[in-house]
Design an enzyme around this catalytic site. Sequence first.
Site, short mmCIF file in Angstrom:
data_model
loop_
_atom_site.label_atom_id
_atom_site.label_comp_id
_atom_site.label_asym_id
_atom_site.label_seq_id
_atom_site.Cartn_x
_atom_site.Cartn_y
_atom_site.Cartn_z
N CYS A 1 -1.06 2.95 -5.52
CA CYS A 1 0.25 3.30 -5.28
C CYS A 1 0.86 2.51 -4.23
O CYS A 1 1.21 1.39 -4.38
CB CYS A 1 0.23 4.92 -4.92
SG CYS A 1 1.82 5.52 -5.27
N HIS B 1 -3.11 7.93 -8.03
CA HIS B 1 -3.90 8.31 -6.80
C HIS B 1 -5.27 8.52 -7.32
O HIS B 1 -5.80 9.93 -7.43
CB HIS B 1 -3.58 9.36 -5.92
CG HIS B 1 -2.36 8.96 -5.43
ND1 HIS B 1 -2.44 8.51 -3.72
CD2 HIS B 1 -0.98 8.92 -5.44
CE1 HIS B 1 -1.31 8.19 -3.20
NE2 HIS B 1 -0.51 8.37 -4.13
N GLU C 1 -7.86 8.91 -5.93
CA GLU C 1 -8.71 9.33 -4.77
C GLU C 1 -8.56 10.87 -4.67
O GLU C 1 -9.35 11.57 -3.99
CB GLU C 1 -8.46 8.74 -3.32
CG GLU C 1 -7.11 9.08 -2.72
CD GLU C 1 -5.91 8.49 -3.42
OE1 GLU C 1 -6.24 7.82 -4.43
OE2 GLU C 1 -4.81 8.78 -2.78
N1 GLN Z 1 7.21 6.01 -2.82
C1 GLN Z 1 6.05 5.19 -2.03
C2 GLN Z 1 6.36 3.92 -1.78
O1 GLN Z 1 7.45 3.40 -2.40
C3 GLN Z 1 4.57 4.98 -2.87
C4 GLN Z 1 4.29 6.56 -2.90
C5 GLN Z 1 2.54 6.84 -2.84
O2 GLN Z 1 2.00 5.71 -2.42
N2 GLN Z 1 2.38 7.56 -3.15
O3 GLN Z 1 5.92 3.04 -1.09
#
Ligand code: GLN
Length: 183
Positions: free
Chosen positions: A78, A165, A167
């Site tokens: 992410c 995610h 994890e």
């Molecule tokens: N929206 C976050 C970003 O732009 C990422 C979200 C996440 O890691 N769950 O950094």
Amino acid sequence: MKIGVLALQGAFREHIVMFKRCGALATEIRLPEELKDMDGLAIPGGESSAILRLMDLYGLRDALLSYAASGKPILGTCAGAILLSRSQNYLNLIDVRTVRNAYGRQIDSREAVIELSFSPDEPFRAVFIRAPVIDEAGKDVHVMASYRDKPVLARQNNILVATFHPELTGDERIHSYFLDMIS
Ligand code: GLN
């Protein structure tokens, strides 16, 4: 096997739990010199702008770049995927373009079932939390799972990124795949 999990902000504890469940030693990393003993590194989800500022503050950028250049694997999930992508023009370690929060508000967080190319027999539950969209992947990027026609798990050499995610759901397949990249 020793895995470092970048512990500046975000979901680092959950990655540590997962790597331990997979039989690796996992520790929190905050300083450049802590990187050198690690066989692999994970950059967790969180807020990419916050993680980026802290990376700068801790002087981690150059250390991460030479770590990657040594061929050791890095997993970014992410926000971690955003930081590794070419879009931030910061680490630029995988040739994908990420657009932050691009699934829009309505589905800004959701669970979806995806298929992993290396383990197609059993569906994988992917949890997206204000996830980025990968809207372009270079020719050297190997797409390993997609959702709504966009890559959500991708690899280029020693760099593996997931826009979701892995994890958080207890399914160890992505963490074990990453450990296999080391050996
Ligand atoms: N929206 C976050 C970003 O732009 C990422 C979200 C996440 O890691 N769950 O950094």
